[in-house]
Write a protein that holds these residues in place. Structure first.
Motif, PDB file in Angstrom:
ATOM      1  N   GLU A 329     -30.092 -10.533  39.526  1.00  0.00           N
ATOM      2  CA  GLU A 329     -29.470 -10.339  38.217  1.00  0.00           C
ATOM      3  C   GLU A 329     -30.308  -9.481  37.285  1.00  0.00           C
ATOM      4  O   GLU A 329     -29.947  -9.299  36.114  1.00  0.00           O
ATOM      5  CB  GLU A 329     -29.220 -11.698  37.565  1.00  0.00           C
ATOM      6  CG  GLU A 329     -30.468 -12.398  37.017  1.00  0.00           C
ATOM      7  CD  GLU A 329     -31.272 -13.124  38.069  1.00  0.00           C
ATOM      8  OE1 GLU A 329     -32.158 -13.918  37.698  1.00  0.00           O
ATOM      9  OE2 GLU A 329     -31.024 -12.898  39.273  1.00  0.00           O
ATOM     10  N   LEU A 330     -31.419  -8.914  37.761  1.00  0.00           N
ATOM     11  CA  LEU A 330     -32.371  -8.243  36.882  1.00  0.00           C
ATOM     12  C   LEU A 330     -32.154  -6.734  36.855  1.00  0.00           C
ATOM     13  O   LEU A 330     -31.919  -6.105  37.895  1.00  0.00           O
ATOM     14  CB  LEU A 330     -33.801  -8.547  37.329  1.00  0.00           C
ATOM     15  CG  LEU A 330     -34.183 -10.031  37.343  1.00  0.00           C
ATOM     16  CD1 LEU A 330     -35.603 -10.204  37.850  1.00  0.00           C
ATOM     17  CD2 LEU A 330     -34.019 -10.644  35.958  1.00  0.00           C
ATOM     18  N   LEU A 331     -32.261  -6.176  35.653  1.00  0.00           N
ATOM     19  CA  LEU A 331     -32.170  -4.732  35.444  1.00  0.00           C
ATOM     20  C   LEU A 331     -33.549  -4.172  35.138  1.00  0.00           C
ATOM     21  O   LEU A 331     -34.361  -4.812  34.455  1.00  0.00           O
ATOM     22  CB  LEU A 331     -31.245  -4.418  34.265  1.00  0.00           C
ATOM     23  CG  LEU A 331     -29.754  -4.723  34.431  1.00  0.00           C
ATOM     24  CD1 LEU A 331     -29.063  -4.601  33.077  1.00  0.00           C
ATOM     25  CD2 LEU A 331     -29.124  -3.778  35.442  1.00  0.00           C
ATOM     26  N   ASN A 332     -33.820  -2.960  35.617  1.00  0.00           N
ATOM     27  CA  ASN A 332     -35.091  -2.296  35.320  1.00  0.00           C
ATOM     28  C   ASN A 332     -35.031  -1.455  34.051  1.00  0.00           C
ATOM     29  O   ASN A 332     -36.074  -1.115  33.497  1.00  0.00           O
ATOM     30  CB  ASN A 332     -35.496  -1.402  36.497  1.00  0.00           C
ATOM     31  CG  ASN A 332     -35.713  -2.178  37.765  1.00  0.00           C
ATOM     32  OD1 ASN A 332     -36.036  -3.360  37.723  1.00  0.00           O
ATOM     33  ND2 ASN A 332     -35.547  -1.514  38.902  1.00  0.00           N
ATOM     34  N   ALA A 333     -33.833  -1.104  33.617  1.00  0.00           N
ATOM     35  CA  ALA A 333     -33.687  -0.240  32.440  1.00  0.00           C
ATOM     36  C   ALA A 333     -32.332  -0.488  31.807  1.00  0.00           C
ATOM     37  O   ALA A 333     -31.431  -1.067  32.419  1.00  0.00           O
ATOM     38  CB  ALA A 333     -33.835   1.227  32.840  1.00  0.00           C
ATOM     39  N   GLY A 334     -32.205  -0.031  30.564  1.00  0.00           N
ATOM     40  CA  GLY A 334     -30.923  -0.112  29.885  1.00  0.00           C
ATOM     41  C   GLY A 334     -30.663  -1.473  29.267  1.00  0.00           C
ATOM     42  O   GLY A 334     -31.497  -2.382  29.293  1.00  0.00           O
ATOM     43  N   LEU A 335     -29.475  -1.599  28.694  1.00  0.00           N
ATOM     44  CA  LEU A 335     -29.076  -2.830  28.016  1.00  0.00           C
ATOM     45  C   LEU A 335     -28.453  -3.808  28.998  1.00  0.00           C
ATOM     46  O   LEU A 335     -27.827  -3.405  29.989  1.00  0.00           O
ATOM     47  CB  LEU A 335     -28.073  -2.513  26.910  1.00  0.00           C
ATOM     48  CG  LEU A 335     -28.601  -1.704  25.725  1.00  0.00           C
ATOM     49  CD1 LEU A 335     -27.457  -1.366  24.775  1.00  0.00           C
ATOM     50  CD2 LEU A 335     -29.712  -2.467  25.008  1.00  0.00           C
ATOM     51  N   PRO A 336     -28.591  -5.123  28.743  1.00  0.00           N
ATOM     52  CA  PRO A 336     -27.917  -6.104  29.596  1.00  0.00           C
ATOM     53  C   PRO A 336     -26.405  -5.881  29.579  1.00  0.00           C
ATOM     54  O   PRO A 336     -25.822  -5.511  28.556  1.00  0.00           O
ATOM     55  CB  PRO A 336     -28.287  -7.443  28.952  1.00  0.00           C
ATOM     56  CG  PRO A 336     -29.528  -7.171  28.166  1.00  0.00           C
ATOM     57  CD  PRO A 336     -29.405  -5.755  27.695  1.00  0.00           C
ATOM     58  N   HIS A 337     -25.763  -6.125  30.727  1.00  0.00           N
ATOM     59  CA  HIS A 337     -24.311  -5.971  30.800  1.00  0.00           C
ATOM     60  C   HIS A 337     -23.787  -6.684  32.036  1.00  0.00           C
ATOM     61  O   HIS A 337     -24.491  -6.841  33.030  1.00  0.00           O
ATOM     62  CB  HIS A 337     -23.928  -4.484  30.861  1.00  0.00           C
ATOM     63  CG  HIS A 337     -24.463  -3.777  32.082  1.00  0.00           C
ATOM     64  ND1 HIS A 337     -23.804  -3.760  33.295  1.00  0.00           N
ATOM     65  CD2 HIS A 337     -25.610  -3.069  32.268  1.00  0.00           C
ATOM     66  CE1 HIS A 337     -24.501  -3.080  34.174  1.00  0.00           C
ATOM     67  NE2 HIS A 337     -25.603  -2.644  33.582  1.00  0.00           N
ATOM     68  N   ASP A 338     -22.566  -7.142  31.954  1.00  0.00           N
ATOM     69  CA  ASP A 338     -21.840  -7.715  33.090  1.00  0.00           C
ATOM     70  C   ASP A 338     -22.643  -8.811  33.795  1.00  0.00           C
ATOM     71  O   ASP A 338     -22.678  -8.878  35.019  1.00  0.00           O
ATOM     72  CB  ASP A 338     -21.474  -6.624  34.102  1.00  0.00           C
ATOM     73  CG  ASP A 338     -20.609  -5.532  33.497  1.00  0.00           C
ATOM     74  OD1 ASP A 338     -19.791  -5.872  32.614  1.00  0.00           O
ATOM     75  OD2 ASP A 338     -20.771  -4.359  33.880  1.00  0.00           O
ATOM     76  N   GLY A 339     -23.285  -9.669  33.021  1.00  0.00           N
ATOM     77  CA  GLY A 339     -24.044 -10.762  33.615  1.00  0.00           C
ATOM     78  C   GLY A 339     -25.442 -10.389  34.059  1.00  0.00           C
ATOM     79  O   GLY A 339     -26.193 -11.255  34.519  1.00  0.00           O
ATOM     80  N   LEU A 340     -25.803  -9.125  33.964  1.00  0.00           N
ATOM     81  CA  LEU A 340     -27.145  -8.669  34.333  1.00  0.00           C
ATOM     82  C   LEU A 340     -28.048  -8.683  33.099  1.00  0.00           C
ATOM     83  O   LEU A 340     -27.606  -8.416  31.985  1.00  0.00           O
ATOM     84  CB  LEU A 340     -27.091  -7.259  34.921  1.00  0.00           C
ATOM     85  CG  LEU A 340     -26.199  -7.081  36.152  1.00  0.00           C
ATOM     86  CD1 LEU A 340     -26.176  -5.619  36.572  1.00  0.00           C
ATOM     87  CD2 LEU A 340     -26.671  -7.968  37.291  1.00  0.00           C
ATOM     88  N   ILE A 341     -29.313  -8.988  33.309  1.00  0.00           N
ATOM     89  CA  ILE A 341     -30.277  -9.065  32.212  1.00  0.00           C
ATOM     90  C   ILE A 341     -31.487  -8.210  32.558  1.00  0.00           C
ATOM     91  O   ILE A 341     -31.731  -7.887  33.721  1.00  0.00           O
ATOM     92  CB  ILE A 341     -30.717 -10.521  31.945  1.00  0.00           C
ATOM     93  CG1 ILE A 341     -31.378 -11.123  33.200  1.00  0.00           C
ATOM     94  CG2 ILE A 341     -29.541 -11.372  31.493  1.00  0.00           C
ATOM     95  CD1 ILE A 341     -31.973 -12.484  33.001  1.00  0.00           C
ATOM     96  N   ARG A 342     -32.245  -7.839  31.522  1.00  0.00           N
ATOM     97  CA  ARG A 342     -33.464  -7.057  31.748  1.00  0.00           C
ATOM     98  C   ARG A 342     -34.557  -7.918  32.359  1.00  0.00           C
ATOM     99  O   ARG A 342     -34.703  -9.098  32.044  1.00  0.00           O
ATOM    100  CB  ARG A 342     -33.952  -6.452  30.433  1.00  0.00           C
ATOM    101  CG  ARG A 342     -33.193  -5.244  29.981  1.00  0.00           C
ATOM    102  CD  ARG A 342     -33.339  -4.064  30.934  1.00  0.00           C
ATOM    103  NE  ARG A 342     -34.733  -3.635  31.031  1.00  0.00           N
ATOM    104  CZ  ARG A 342     -35.289  -2.709  30.251  1.00  0.00           C
ATOM    105  NH1 ARG A 342     -34.567  -2.127  29.305  1.00  0.00           N
ATOM    106  NH2 ARG A 342     -36.547  -2.350  30.424  1.00  0.00           N
ATOM    107  N   ASP A 343     -35.337  -7.309  33.216  1.00  0.00           N
ATOM    108  CA  ASP A 343     -36.516  -7.959  33.778  1.00  0.00           C
ATOM    109  C   ASP A 343     -37.632  -7.914  32.737  1.00  0.00           C
ATOM    110  O   ASP A 343     -38.182  -6.847  32.448  1.00  0.00           O
ATOM    111  CB  ASP A 343     -36.947  -7.251  35.058  1.00  0.00           C
ATOM    112  CG  ASP A 343     -38.315  -7.700  35.557  1.00  0.00           C
ATOM    113  OD1 ASP A 343     -38.678  -8.865  35.285  1.00  0.00           O
ATOM    114  OD2 ASP A 343     -39.002  -6.907  36.215  1.00  0.00           O
ATOM    115  N   ALA A 344     -37.951  -9.064  32.158  1.00  0.00           N
ATOM    116  CA  ALA A 344     -39.036  -9.137  31.174  1.00  0.00           C
ATOM    117  C   ALA A 344     -40.380  -9.410  31.827  1.00  0.00           C
ATOM    118  O   ALA A 344     -41.429  -9.071  31.262  1.00  0.00           O
ATOM    119  CB  ALA A 344     -38.727 -10.220  30.142  1.00  0.00           C
ATOM    120  N   LEU A 345     -40.381 -10.038  33.007  1.00  0.00           N
ATOM    121  CA  LEU A 345     -41.642 -10.464  33.614  1.00  0.00           C
ATOM    122  C   LEU A 345     -42.357  -9.326  34.321  1.00  0.00           C
ATOM    123  O   LEU A 345     -43.593  -9.262  34.307  1.00  0.00           O
ATOM    124  CB  LEU A 345     -41.385 -11.613  34.591  1.00  0.00           C
ATOM    125  CG  LEU A 345     -40.854 -12.892  33.946  1.00  0.00           C
ATOM    126  CD1 LEU A 345     -40.660 -13.986  34.994  1.00  0.00           C
ATOM    127  CD2 LEU A 345     -41.798 -13.373  32.851  1.00  0.00           C
TER     128      LEU A 345
END
Length: 555
Positions: A329-345
Motif C-alpha cells: 500500500e506504500l507510495l514512493n512519491a506523490g499524494l496518497p490516493h485510492d487507498g495508497l499512502i506515502r512511505d514515511a519510514l
C-alpha cells in the motif's frame, strides 16, 4: 467371567449386542475419527471398507490395520515435528539469551510453516483413535501465549544480544575515525607536553630582576633546544616555544617594562617561580590512559589522539544495517490516493540509524511478498536487518512465518509498550544477522527503534550503557493499564528558579509523526500514567541539540 450369570468374553474380544447404546456411541465415535482423519489427510470409512459403504469390521484385526495406517500417518508428522523442533533454536535456547517469545513453543508453530495442522498430543501406542488436530491459527485468541516482556526487560535483552559476540577491531586513520567507538583504551605515546614550553608570549627570565636582554626575535615555537639562560638575563619567547634550561619564569609581554636606554627588563608585577611555564608531562605522562575503550571518537578525541602521537586509531567497525520496507500500500512519491499512502519510514529510518552510528544501505521496498522477504534475509551480509510492518498476524503479515521457516530464534516477540507492542527481535542464525521487526505505524516504529534497535546497535558497536536520565513532567500523562507508554516531549527551562521539566506533546498516536517531529525526547510513562510533577525517564533523540538547561542529556 464377570459373574455367574454374566456373558463370558475372551480376552481382547469386543462383542456387544447389536443396536445397543454402546454400539451407537461407538458409531458416533467412529464418525468423529473419520472427520479428524479427513482433516489431517487420512482416508475415510469407504476407503477402509473397500468402498462398500458398509461399516468397517470391528474385529481386532480390522482395528489393528486401521490403527497401523493412522499411526504411520501420525508418526510421519510427529517425526517431522520433532525434526523441526530440533532445528528450531527456540526449542533449546541457551540460558544467556533469555529470549522472550510471546508465542507457543510446543512445536505446533513449526509445522504451520508448510500449512499443515499437527496433533495437539502424540497418539498413544496402540490407540485406535488419533487425537484431534490443533486447528488454531496465528493470532487466534483461543490460543494462549505467554505475556510479552516489559519495556525495560526487552531493552535489556536487546542490549545483551548486542554484546553477545566480542566486537571486531579495525584501525582507521584519524580522518576516517570520527563517530566510531574506540575498541581499546587510548594511552599516551609521549609526555604531554613533551618538553617545557612557554604558555604565553613574553620574556623568559632567570634569577631575580631586573634582567639584561638582547634585541632580536628571541625563541620561537618549533625550534630546537636553546642554551641555558644565565642568571640576571632575559630572552624574548613565543607561546609554545621550548623554555631554555635554568629559566625561572615567563613574564607576559603586557606585564613587562623595557628600559631601552639601559637595556634592562623590569616586571610590573611580582614574579612567581614557574609562572606561565607548561612543564613537561603536565597533561599526561607516556603510557597514561587518556580515554577508555567504548568512547565515541569526537573531534576533540581526534585532537587529543593526534597530540598524543597517534596516526590511526583502533576502533569497532560501524554496525551494517539493511532496511526492508514491506507493504503493497506504500507510495514512493506523490499524494496518497485510492487507498495508497506515502512511505514515511523509508526516508526516516536511514538517517535515524546513521545518527545511531550505523552504516546503512539504501532502503529496499519489497511489498507484501513472503518469497522476496525470505530471499532478502538469506542474502544479507548486514549485522542487523530492520523490517517495517508485517509483524502482526494479518493475512499479509509475513515476518513471523518467514522467520519460522528459516529457523530463526525469537529473542523478543512483542513488548508491553504502547505504541509499538508488535515489535520483535530475532537472530537468524548463530553467526548470522539480527532482525528487528518494526510495526508499520510510524510512531510505533520509532518506539521499536528506541526499544530494540538502539540498545542492540550500541552493544554491537561496543558503546557502554548510559545511565538513564530523568526529568519532571509538567502535566498529567495518561497511561496504559498494563503497558509502558512512550510519549513525545519537549524540554522546558524552569521559571523564577523553578526546576526544568518536560512537557508532553499532542499528536502522539501510533500513526502520527507530528509530535515526534517537534520533540527532543520521549518520556517513559509507566503503566497507569503519572501526575504532573512526577519524574520520568527520558529517551534522548540522537540529533536533539544540547541546551543550557538539559546539561547535554539530549545529545
Amino acid at each position: 467371567m464377570t459373574g455367574s450369570d454374566g456373558p463370558h468374553r475372551e480376552p481382547g474380544s469386543d462383542v456387544r449386542p447389536p443396536g445397543s447404546a454402546s454400539e451407537r456411541a461407538r458409531e458416533e465415535e467412529e464418525r468423529a475419527v473419520e472427520q479428524a482423519l479427513a482433516l489431517v489427510g487420512g482416508s475415510g470409512r469407504s476407503d477402509r471398507s473397500g468402498g462398500s459403504g458398509e461399516p468397517a469390521s470391528r474385529s481386532r484385526d480390522s482395528r489393528g490395520s486401521r490403527g497401523s495406517r493412522d499411526e504411520d500417518l501420525n508418526a510421519g508428522r510427529s517425526s517431522n515435528t520433532h525434526a523441526d523442533r530440533s532445528r528450531d533454536p527456540r526449542a533449546h535456547r541457551s540460558s544467556d539469551s533469555h529470549p522472550y517469545d510471546g508465542r507457543d513453543n510446543d512445536g505446533r508453530d513449526n509445522d504451520r510453516r508448510d500449512g499443515r495442522a499437527t496433533p495437539a498430543t502424540a497418539p498413544a501406542p496402540g490407540s485406535e483413535q488419533p487425537p484431534l488436530p490443533d486447528r488454531t491459527l496465528p493470532g487466534d485468541p483461543a490460543k494462549t501465549s505467554p505475556p510479552p516482556p516489559s519495556w525495560d526487560r526487552a531493552r535489556a535483552v536487546a542490549a545483551r544480544a548486542g554484546r553477545g559476540r566480542p566486537p571486531a577491531t579495525i584501525r582507521l586513520t584519524l580522518d576516517r575515525a570520527l563517530g566510531h567507538v574506540l575498541a581499546e583504551a587510548l594511552g599516551a605515546l609521549t609526555d604531554l607536553p613533551s618538553f617545557d614550553t612557554s604558555a604565553m608570549d613574553g620574556w623568559a627570565v632567570a634569577g631575580p630582576g631586573p634582567w639584561a636582554f638582547e634585541a632580536g626575535a628571541g625563541l620561537l615555537a618549533g625550534r630546537g633546544p636553546a642554551a641555558a639562560l644565565p642568571d640576571g638575563t632575559a630572552v624574548r619567547i613565543a607561546t609554545g616555544a621550548r623554555v631554555p634550561p635554568e629559566t625561572t619564569a615567563v613574564i607576559r609581554s603586557e606585564h613587562a617594562h623595557i628600559d631601552e636606554a639601559r637595556g634592562l627588563l623590569h616586571a610590573r608585577r611580582s614574579v612567581v617561580t614557574g609562572q606561565d611555564i607548561r612543564p613537561r608531562g603536565q597533561e599526561c605522562r607516556s603510557g597514561e590512559q587518556l580515554v577508555p575503550a567504548g568512547t565515541v571518537v569526537t573531534p576533540a578525541v581526534l585532537g587529543l589522539a593526534a597530540a598524543a602521537g597517534y596516526d590511526a586509531l583502533p576502533v569497532v567497525p560501524r554496525p551494517r544495517v539493511d532496511i526492508l520496507v514491506l507493504g503493497d500500500e506504500l507510495l514512493n512519491a506523490g499524494l496518497p490516493h485510492d487507498g495508497l499512502i506515502r512511505d514515511a519510514l523509508g526516508p526516516m529510518l536511514g538517517p535515524w540509524l546513521r545518527a545511531l552510528g550505523a552504516e546503512v544501505s539504501g532502503a529496499r521496498r519489497l511489498g507484501d511478498d513472503a518469497g522476496a522477504l525470505r530471499d532478502a534475509l538469506t542474502s544479507s551480509d548486514a549485522d542487523l536487518i530492520v523490517t517495517t510492518g508485517g509483524t502482526a498476524a494479518g493475512p499479509v503479515d509475513h515476518v513471523h512465518p518467514v522467520l519460522d521457516a528459516l529457523g530463526a530464534e525469537l529473542l523478543v516477540d512483542g513488548v508491553a509498550v504502547r505504541p509499538g507492542h508488535p515489535m520483535l527481535l530475532a537472530r537468524l542464525s548463530a553467526d548470522g544477522p539480527y532482525l528487528v521487526g518494526l510495526p508499520g505505524n510510524p510512531l510505533a516504529a520509532v518506539s521499536g527503534l528506541l526499544t530494540l534497535a538502539e540498545p542492540l546497535l550500541a552493544g554491537i558497536a561496543g558503546r557502554p550503557a548510559q545511565d538513564p536520565y530523568r526529568a519532571l513532567v509538567h502535566a498529567e500523562v495518561h497511561g496504559h493499564p498494563h503497558d509502558t507508554r512512550l510519549v513525545p516531549v519537549v524540554h522546558r527551562p524552569g521559571r523564577a528558579g523553578g526546576r526544568d521539566h518536560v512537557a508532553p506533546l499532542r499528536y502522539n498516536g501510533p500513526a502520527m509523526l507530528r509530535g515526534i517531529a517537534a520533540a527532543d525526547g520521549l518520556a517513559v510513562v509507566p503503566p497507569g500514567g503519572v501526575r504532573s510533577g512526577t519524574e520520568v525517564e527520558i529517551l534522548d533523540l540522537p540529533w536533539a541539540p544540547a541546551t543550557p538547561w538539559t546539561e547535554g542529556c539530549f545529545t
